[in-house]
Motif scaffolding. Structure first.
Motif, PDB file in Angstrom:
ATOM      1  N   SER A  28       0.814  -1.226   0.000  1.00 12.79           N
ATOM      2  CA  SER A  28       0.000   0.000   0.000  1.00 12.79           C
ATOM      3  C   SER A  28       0.839   1.264   0.000  1.00 12.79           C
ATOM      4  O   SER A  28       0.344   2.333  -0.328  1.00 12.79           O
ATOM      5  N   ARG A  29       2.060   1.137   0.435  1.00 15.07           N
ATOM      6  CA  ARG A  29       2.907   2.328   0.492  1.00 15.07           C
ATOM      7  C   ARG A  29       4.372   1.897   0.331  1.00 15.07           C
ATOM      8  O   ARG A  29       4.674   0.706   0.206  1.00 15.07           O
ATOM      9  N   GLY A  30       5.238   2.907   0.336  1.00 16.22           N
ATOM     10  CA  GLY A  30       6.667   2.656   0.475  1.00 16.22           C
ATOM     11  C   GLY A  30       7.263   1.785  -0.618  1.00 16.22           C
ATOM     12  O   GLY A  30       6.903   1.861  -1.791  1.00 16.22           O
ATOM     13  N   GLY A  32       7.080  -1.451  -1.139  1.00 15.12           N
ATOM     14  CA  GLY A  32       6.184  -2.434  -1.750  1.00 15.12           C
ATOM     15  C   GLY A  32       5.374  -1.803  -2.869  1.00 15.12           C
ATOM     16  O   GLY A  32       5.207  -2.393  -3.949  1.00 15.12           O
ATOM     17  N   VAL A  51      -2.241  -5.265   4.837  1.00 15.45           N
ATOM     18  CA  VAL A  51      -3.233  -5.300   5.930  1.00 15.45           C
ATOM     19  C   VAL A  51      -4.024  -3.986   5.938  1.00 15.45           C
ATOM     20  O   VAL A  51      -5.169  -3.951   6.384  1.00 15.45           O
ATOM     21  N   ASP A 102      -3.517  -9.848   5.534  1.00 15.59           N
ATOM     22  CA  ASP A 102      -2.641  -9.748   6.698  1.00 15.59           C
ATOM     23  C   ASP A 102      -1.713 -10.962   6.656  1.00 15.59           C
ATOM     24  O   ASP A 102      -2.197 -12.104   6.667  1.00 15.59           O
ATOM     25  N   THR A 104      -0.077 -12.370   8.748  1.00 14.01           N
ATOM     26  CA  THR A 104      -0.141 -13.244   9.927  1.00 14.01           C
ATOM     27  C   THR A 104      -1.396 -14.134   9.900  1.00 14.01           C
ATOM     28  O   THR A 104      -1.558 -14.981  10.772  1.00 14.01           O
ATOM     29  N   ASN A 129       7.465  -8.487   1.250  1.00 12.73           N
ATOM     30  CA  ASN A 129       7.916  -7.135   1.604  1.00 12.73           C
ATOM     31  C   ASN A 129       7.318  -6.628   2.918  1.00 12.73           C
ATOM     32  O   ASN A 129       7.914  -5.790   3.591  1.00 12.73           O
ATOM     33  N   ALA A 130       6.136  -7.142   3.313  1.00 18.60           N
ATOM     34  CA  ALA A 130       5.433  -6.601   4.487  1.00 18.60           C
ATOM     35  C   ALA A 130       6.297  -6.721   5.738  1.00 18.60           C
ATOM     36  O   ALA A 130       6.987  -7.725   5.941  1.00 18.60           O
ATOM     37  N   ALA A 131       6.270  -5.676   6.545  1.00 18.59           N
ATOM     38  CA  ALA A 131       7.056  -5.718   7.784  1.00 18.59           C
ATOM     39  C   ALA A 131       6.611  -4.625   8.734  1.00 18.59           C
ATOM     40  O   ALA A 131       5.928  -3.677   8.347  1.00 18.59           O
ATOM     41  N   LEU A 133       8.325  -1.825  11.281  1.00 18.98           N
ATOM     42  CA  LEU A 133       9.645  -1.177  11.361  1.00 18.98           C
ATOM     43  C   LEU A 133       9.776  -0.242  12.557  1.00 18.98           C
ATOM     44  O   LEU A 133      10.732   0.518  12.635  1.00 18.98           O
ATOM     45  N   MET A 180      12.538  -9.429   1.636  1.00 22.25           N
ATOM     46  CA  MET A 180      13.118  -8.139   2.007  1.00 22.25           C
ATOM     47  C   MET A 180      13.806  -8.274   3.356  1.00 22.25           C
ATOM     48  O   MET A 180      13.175  -8.271   4.408  1.00 22.25           O
ATOM     49  N   SER A 181      15.139  -8.422   3.294  1.00 22.25           N
ATOM     50  CA  SER A 181      15.937  -8.401   4.512  1.00 22.25           C
ATOM     51  C   SER A 181      16.336  -6.949   4.759  1.00 22.25           C
ATOM     52  O   SER A 181      15.580  -6.022   4.452  1.00 22.25           O
ATOM     53  N   GLY A 226      19.951  -0.563   2.390  1.00 26.94           N
ATOM     54  CA  GLY A 226      20.426   0.371   3.411  1.00 26.94           C
ATOM     55  C   GLY A 226      19.254   1.239   3.820  1.00 26.94           C
ATOM     56  O   GLY A 226      18.140   0.736   3.982  1.00 26.94           O
ATOM     57  N   ILE A 227      19.503   2.523   4.009  1.00 24.96           N
ATOM     58  CA  ILE A 227      18.384   3.416   4.359  1.00 24.96           C
ATOM     59  C   ILE A 227      17.762   3.926   3.060  1.00 24.96           C
ATOM     60  O   ILE A 227      18.449   4.539   2.236  1.00 24.96           O
ATOM     61  N   ILE A 228      16.481   3.663   2.910  1.00 24.25           N
ATOM     62  CA  ILE A 228      15.782   4.020   1.676  1.00 24.25           C
ATOM     63  C   ILE A 228      14.644   4.970   2.026  1.00 24.25           C
ATOM     64  O   ILE A 228      13.902   4.731   2.982  1.00 24.25           O
TER      65      ILE A 228
END
Ligand SMILES: NC(=O)c1ccc[n+]([C@@H]2O[C@H](COP(=O)([O-])OP(=O)(O)OC[C@H]3O[C@@H](n4cnc5c(N)ncnc54)[C@H](O)[C@@H]3O)[C@@H](O)[C@H]2O)c1
Length: 292
Positions: A28-30, A32, A51, A102, A104, A129-131, A133, A180-181, A226-228
């Protein structure tokens, strides 16, 4: 849109993913969302899952139930773009759906993959990709609740989706799995015990899927960004003074953009990357180097 080499050149594609069906979690964002758009630009049909979805009548309540500050910020800041992203993809001439899923919820995942198979005919690509943070605290102050949540979403969530998609990839005799690690998984993360541990564990899962997937023409790789500057990445960089030091550690003295990750993923999902499996690809501007 035109097919073949000419069509590919006209659309400025890097790798031709025409006819591929991709499912992206947490889209939905970012990052992903950018992955979904980039895969579609390369020709794939894309299912956006998250989710948090725009057409959820209980979006606010769903966000509150996540036990995630970031989920609530996302809703209040208007960062949830699932259905509008699917619209954007359809305008490119691809098929797309936005579905609440979701990672989970195993039953929900099973139903979603079944629906994708029914509507799109097959599944070729899964982007795990879901996580979550937003659990930042040093070990004495890491909360048991958020530790459990991070393991459940980041690690078990990716396992749930991989297990449920597996039969479709085997049947398809082709598959591309992306996990996505993070460099927090490869280097550790100060104040990120739960996040870092789940991101390290995903590398084990990606490599195991590579070993078991080979005989089915399934590749499986992990990306360690790294930082994205996703919305979440920017928010963290704006509020956490450590991020200036992270920026200084890159060889470019700047953070990465969502496209940097999405372009790498598009390549790994292509036919051209068919011999790459079990790899951990750092897209980190050289953060792990001994930067001067
Ligand atoms: N941005 C970075 O700097 C960075 C760095 C390294 C790794 N990563 C990884 O890249 C991925 C995306 O990062 P981002 O910056 O876009 O983060 P983000 O928080 O913006 O995106 C995560 C997405 O996952 C969704 N999500 C959360 N819980 C879920 C659940 N239970 N089921 C389904 N969806 C759920 C969220 O709603 C959100 O859309 C994550 O795996 C993150 O760990 C990001």
């Amino acid at each position: 849109m035109g097919g073949g080499v000419l069509g590919t050149m006209m659309e400025g594609r890097m790798f031709d993913l025409t006819g591929r069906v991709a499912v992206v979690t947490g889209a939905s964002r970012g990052l992903g969302r950018q992955d979904a758009l980039t895969l579609a630009r390369q020709g794939a049909d894309v299912v956006i899952t998250d989710v948090l979805v725009e057409d959820d009548p209980d979006l606010q309540k769903t966000a509150e139930a996540q036990g995630s500050m970031l989920a609530q910020v996302a809703v209040s800041q208007g960062w949830v773009h699932s259905n509008s992203t699917a619209d954007e993809i359809r305008k490119m001439g691809r098929r797309s759906l936005a579905i609440k899923m979701d990672v989970t919820n195993r039953e929900q995942i099973r139903d979603v993959f079944k629906k994708v198979k029914e509507e799109f005919g097959k599944i070729d690509i899964l982007i795990n990709n879901a996580a979550t943070l937003d659990h930042a605290a040093q070990i004495p102050n890491q909360s048991y609740e958020l530790w459990d949540r991070d393991v459940r979403v980041n690690l078990t969530g990716a396992f749930n989706c991989t297990k449920e998609v597996w039969p479709y990839l085997v049947e398809n005799k082709f598959g591309r799995l992306i996990f996505m690690s993070s460099i927090a998984g490869t280097l550790g993360g100060f104040g990120q015990a739960s996040y870092s541990s789940t991101k390290a564990a995903l590398i084990g899962l990606a490599k195991t899927a590579a070993l078991e997937g080979g005989r089915h023409n399934i590749t499986s790789n992990a990306i360690a960004p790294g930082i994205i500057e996703s919305e979440a990445g920017k928010a963290a960089a704006d509020t956490n003074p450590l991020y200036e030091r992270f920026k200084a550690r890159t060889v470019f003295k700047r953070f990465g953009q969502p496209e940097d990750i999405a372009n790498t993923i598009a390549f790994l999902c292509s036919n051209e990357a068919g011999y790459i499996t079990g790899a951990v690809i750092e897209v980190a501007g050289g953060i792990p180097l001994f930067t001067a």
